[in-house]
Design a protein around this motif. Structure first.
Motif, PDB file in Angstrom:
ATOM      1  N   UNK A  90      12.131  16.142   7.158  1.00 50.90           N
ATOM      2  CA  UNK A  90      11.073  15.393   7.851  1.00 50.90           C
ATOM      3  C   UNK A  90      11.277  13.891   7.759  1.00 50.90           C
ATOM      4  N   UNK A  91      11.621  13.405   6.548  1.00 55.91           N
ATOM      5  CA  UNK A  91      11.724  11.949   6.363  1.00 55.91           C
ATOM      6  C   UNK A  91      13.094  11.423   6.781  1.00 55.91           C
ATOM      7  N   UNK A 114       3.962  11.602   5.847  1.00 53.43           N
ATOM      8  CA  UNK A 114       5.090  11.492   6.781  1.00 53.43           C
ATOM      9  C   UNK A 114       5.511  10.028   6.944  1.00 53.43           C
ATOM     10  N   UNK A 115       4.538   9.135   7.049  1.00 47.98           N
ATOM     11  CA  UNK A 115       4.838   7.704   7.175  1.00 47.98           C
ATOM     12  C   UNK A 115       5.458   7.168   5.886  1.00 47.98           C
ATOM     13  N   UNK A 156       1.147   0.956  12.596  1.00 51.66           N
ATOM     14  CA  UNK A 156       1.879   0.588  11.377  1.00 51.66           C
ATOM     15  C   UNK A 156       2.008  -0.921  11.234  1.00 51.66           C
ATOM     16  N   UNK A 157       1.852  -1.674  12.328  1.00 47.58           N
ATOM     17  CA  UNK A 157       1.914  -3.129  12.258  1.00 47.58           C
ATOM     18  C   UNK A 157       3.326  -3.702  12.268  1.00 47.58           C
ATOM     19  N   UNK A 167       0.837  -1.212   0.000  1.00 44.81           N
ATOM     20  CA  UNK A 167       0.000   0.000   0.000  1.00 44.81           C
ATOM     21  C   UNK A 167       0.872   1.263   0.000  1.00 44.81           C
ATOM     22  N   UNK A 168       1.833   1.412   0.939  1.00 40.75           N
ATOM     23  CA  UNK A 168       2.669   2.615   0.889  1.00 40.75           C
ATOM     24  C   UNK A 168       3.435   2.749  -0.435  1.00 40.75           C
TER      25      UNK A 168
END
Ligand code: SF4
Ligand code: SF4
Length: 346
Positions: free
Chosen positions: A170-171, A90-91, A287-288, A15-16
């Motif tokens: 940020x990352x 951000x994730x 996030x798992x 997905x990401x």
């Protein structure tokens, strides 16, 4: 030897990765010979996949923002923080930058070379992210051609560099500090959840008391120890999480231990530096990563997976699921009302 990610890990990355590909592809999509998505501010014209909006249509944009907000509220109540875990920019970018960092450190020697490659890759991605973002406001083809001809306008140069720097900082560096200290949604999300909202939880009845052991001991089910009652399980979990309050935990014979190996893999995997065994925590972004890390340990010891899992508080406590939930109903009715008003005004 090549390390193969367990199936859940690979699935969770889909997905990401798909959302990142979609973002970078968006400004290149065409519709009727024009850029499909273009917020052309100087021309005061917004193109949205064949739909053209002019300044007098600004209400449509506000309506779309309101619909998206209600959808996010409803999604959070029904499914938990899936936005944080799988879709928040951000994730996504923190995950990408972290993956580059780990890959470079694992494959390249000496460490200085790994660090150089990491920073070059981060800088390249950050710059392309800035160009892609500005490409939603300025036609992407001339913008990219301008990289070689140095023909960007002043505002294009400013915003490309601004977004590139923001992505890089940020990352690459701030990462989950943004979630903890800056994100307003992270403050609100716990208030949108109720006892039926899925969250990442630890099965203390099966897992406690935790402890190291020799290989060869079976799981609690294989040994016939069975599950602890919830009060004893939470007592053991509390004592282990708060040794300063409860004193050092007692030592247990191997046949009395639960299925938690106390290996710490779930804690090491957590980007928020949380210990999922201490109970649900407001900073958890669902996030798992801890689920995957624990499942990998369970498989390695041939124990059943699911010691750390996604489940609602009611499901964990064996209570029935409620269908009439005030938060979900309020969000659903607001969404229906907004869509009704939107359709009526077309
Ligand atoms: S506890 Fe940490 S690793 Fe587990 S889901 Fe929450 S943020 Fe992710
Ligand atoms: S990864 Fe699983 S077994 Fe290891 S400490 Fe965490 S909960 Fe216990």
């Amino acid at each position: 030897m090549t390390q193969v990610a367990p199936p859940a890990l690979r699935w969770r990355a889909v997905v990401p990765a798909s959302l990142l590909v979609l973002f970078y592809a968006l400004p290149w999509m065409r519709w009727d010979g024009r850029q499909a998505l273009l917020f052309d501010l100087p021309a005061r014209r917004f193109d949205l996949f064949g739909l053209t909006l002019w300044p007098q249509d600004v209400g449509v944009l506000f309506g779309a923002v309101a619909v998206l907000t209600c959808t996010l509220v409803l999604l959070t109540t029904l499914a938990g923080r899936v936005w944080c875990g799988y879709a928040c920019p951000q994730t996504l970018w923190s995950g990408l930058f972290r993956w580059i960092e780990r890959s470079a450190a694992r494959r390249l020697r000496p460490p200085a070379l790994a660090s150089l490659v990491k920073h070059l890759a981060w800088a390249g991605i950050a710059l392309w992210t800035g160009i892609t973002f500005v490409g939603l406001f300025s036609p992407i083809q001339p913008l990219v051609a301008g990289v070689w001809t140095a023909r960007w306008s002043g505002w294009e140069t400013f915003w490309v560099l601004f977004y590139a720097t923001a992505a890089w900082a940020n990352a690459g560096f701030l990462r989950e500090q943004v979630c903890i200290d800056l994100c307003p949604y992270a403050r609100v999300a716990p208030l949108l959840c109720d006892a039926d909202t899925p969250q990442i939880c630890y099965d203390a009845c099966r897992a406690e008391p935790r402890g190291h052991r020799e290989r060869g001991q079976g799981s609690v089910r294989q040994r016939g120890r069975g599950l602890l009652d919830p009060t004893s399980a939470s007592d053991y979990a509390f004592r282990a999480a708060h040794p300063a309050l409860a004193g050092p935990p007692p030592r247990f014979a191997a046949d009395r231990l639960g299925d938690c190996l106390d290996c710490g893999a779930c804690v090491q995997a957590c980007p928020m530096q949380l210990d999922v065994r201490a109970g649900p925590q407001p900073d958890c972004i669902a996030c798992g990563a801890c689920v995957d890390a624990c499942d990998a340990q369970m498989r390695a010891w041939q124990f059943p997976t699911g010691l750390v899992k996604l489940a609602s508080e009611n499901a964990v406590k064996g209570r029935p699921r409620r269908w009439l939930r005030p938060r979900a109903l309020a969000a659903l009715l607001s969404l229906i009302a907004l869509l009704g008003v939107g359709l009526h005004s077309l």
